[in-house]
Design an enzyme around this catalytic site. Structure first.
Site, PDB file in Angstrom:
ATOM      1  CG  ASP A  30      27.200  23.576  37.495  1.00  0.00           C
ATOM      2  OD1 ASP A  30      27.094  22.575  38.026  1.00  0.00           O
ATOM      3  OD2 ASP A  30      26.476  24.712  37.146  1.00  0.00           O
ATOM      4  CB  ILE A  31      24.425  24.338  33.026  1.00  0.00           C
ATOM      5  CG1 ILE A  31      24.100  24.701  31.835  1.00  0.00           C
ATOM      6  CG2 ILE A  31      23.795  24.961  33.827  1.00  0.00           C
ATOM      7  CD1 ILE A  31      22.654  24.719  31.427  1.00  0.00           C
ATOM      8  CG  ASN A  85      25.655  21.360  47.425  1.00  0.00           C
ATOM      9  OD1 ASN A  85      26.527  21.808  48.691  1.00  0.00           O
ATOM     10  ND2 ASN A  85      25.372  22.482  46.483  1.00  0.00           N
ATOM     11  N   GLY A  91      21.605  22.291  50.131  1.00  0.00           N
ATOM     12  CA  GLY A  91      21.613  23.325  48.958  1.00  0.00           C
ATOM     13  C   GLY A  91      21.380  22.350  47.835  1.00  0.00           C
ATOM     14  CD  GLN A  92      20.567  16.370  46.526  1.00  0.00           C
ATOM     15  OE1 GLN A  92      20.907  15.591  47.688  1.00  0.00           O
ATOM     16  NE2 GLN A  92      21.106  15.016  45.612  1.00  0.00           N
ATOM     17  CG  HIS A  98      25.502  16.375  41.791  1.00  0.00           C
ATOM     18  ND1 HIS A  98      24.481  15.905  42.087  1.00  0.00           N
ATOM     19  CD2 HIS A  98      25.210  17.739  41.967  1.00  0.00           C
ATOM     20  CE1 HIS A  98      23.327  17.646  42.561  1.00  0.00           C
ATOM     21  NE2 HIS A  98      24.012  18.734  42.267  1.00  0.00           N
ATOM     22  CG  HIS A 100      29.427  20.676  42.873  1.00  0.00           C
ATOM     23  ND1 HIS A 100      28.302  21.786  42.122  1.00  0.00           N
ATOM     24  CD2 HIS A 100      28.129  20.434  43.588  1.00  0.00           C
ATOM     25  CE1 HIS A 100      27.344  21.827  41.954  1.00  0.00           C
ATOM     26  NE2 HIS A 100      27.347  21.113  43.227  1.00  0.00           N
TER      27      HIS A 100
HETATM   28  P1  5GP Z   1      23.125  21.266  43.249  1.00  0.00           P
HETATM   29  O1  5GP Z   1      22.372  22.021  43.990  1.00  0.00           O
HETATM   30  O2  5GP Z   1      22.188  19.838  43.176  1.00  0.00           O
HETATM   31  O3  5GP Z   1      24.357  20.508  44.244  1.00  0.00           O
HETATM   32  O4  5GP Z   1      24.109  21.084  42.239  1.00  0.00           O
HETATM   33  C1  5GP Z   1      23.156  20.818  40.839  1.00  0.00           C
HETATM   34  C2  5GP Z   1      23.796  21.953  39.697  1.00  0.00           C
HETATM   35  O5  5GP Z   1      23.580  21.299  38.314  1.00  0.00           O
HETATM   36  C3  5GP Z   1      23.566  23.504  40.102  1.00  0.00           C
HETATM   37  O6  5GP Z   1      25.405  24.019  40.091  1.00  0.00           O
HETATM   38  C4  5GP Z   1      23.542  23.732  38.504  1.00  0.00           C
HETATM   39  O7  5GP Z   1      23.762  24.910  37.739  1.00  0.00           O
HETATM   40  C5  5GP Z   1      23.942  22.127  37.610  1.00  0.00           C
HETATM   41  N1  5GP Z   1      22.539  21.923  36.859  1.00  0.00           N
HETATM   42  C6  5GP Z   1      21.331  22.562  36.756  1.00  0.00           C
HETATM   43  N2  5GP Z   1      20.730  21.587  35.544  1.00  0.00           N
HETATM   44  C7  5GP Z   1      21.766  21.659  34.479  1.00  0.00           C
HETATM   45  C8  5GP Z   1      21.707  21.169  33.015  1.00  0.00           C
HETATM   46  O8  5GP Z   1      20.793  21.010  32.351  1.00  0.00           O
HETATM   47  N3  5GP Z   1      23.150  20.990  32.636  1.00  0.00           N
HETATM   48  C9  5GP Z   1      24.015  21.414  33.254  1.00  0.00           C
HETATM   49  N4  5GP Z   1      25.794  21.310  33.015  1.00  0.00           N
HETATM   50  N5  5GP Z   1      24.693  21.671  34.732  1.00  0.00           N
HETATM   51  C10 5GP Z   1      22.953  21.815  35.393  1.00  0.00           C
END
Ligand code: 5GP
Ligand code: ZN
Length: 109
Positions: A30-31, A85, A91-92, A98, A100
């Site tokens: 995760d970034i 999420n 929270g998505q 995906h 985590h």
């Molecule tokens: P969500 O909130 O949709 O469950 O999680 C999305 C996740 O994707 C977040 O934790 C966010 O930090 C990660 N993320 C968003 N953009 C990027 C990206 O360009 N590269 C990577 N490696 N992670 C990302």
């Protein structure tokens, strides 16, 4: 999906720190990590969200990959958390399914 961030990562159009890949799934860091270890596992097939997953075989391989990444690749012996999420209210933020994997410290509730 051409406008999907994670599909672009799968295609290599956007770089990512990959930790595992097979025919069906990709795992990358995760970034913006929220724990010392924070890895995302995604199916290579595009499903916008968990509730859209309608293929038991794909779901099974996806969850087996999550287990393999957490236990086998990342070696999170002391434990880890799996979070999915679902939609904006859950929270998505990225609409490609995906999971985590969070670990590397004692996680608060
Ligand atoms: P969500 O909130 O949709 O469950 O999680 C999305 C996740 O994707 C977040 O934790 C966010 O930090 C990660 N993320 C968003 N953009 C990027 C990206 O360009 N590269 C990577 N490696 N992670 C990302
Ligand atoms: Zn996608």
């Amino acid at each position: 999906m051409s406008d999907c961030l994670f599909c672009k990562i799968i295609q290599g159009e956007i770089p990512a720190d990959r930790v595992y890949e097979d025919d069906d799934v990709l795992a990358f860091k995760d970034i913006h990590p929220k724990a010392p270890t924070h890895v995302l596992v995604i199916p290579k097939a595009h499903y916008s969200t968990f509730s859209d997953m309608d293929d038991a075989a794909v779901m099974g391989r996806f969850m087996c990959a999550v287990q393999h990444v957490a236990d086998g690749v990342l070696q999170l012996q002391s434990g880890f958390r799996i979070v999915i999420n679902v939609r904006a209210g859950g929270g998505q933020e990225v609409f490609h399914l995906h999971a985590h994997i969070l670990g590397g410290k004692k996680l608060p509730f």
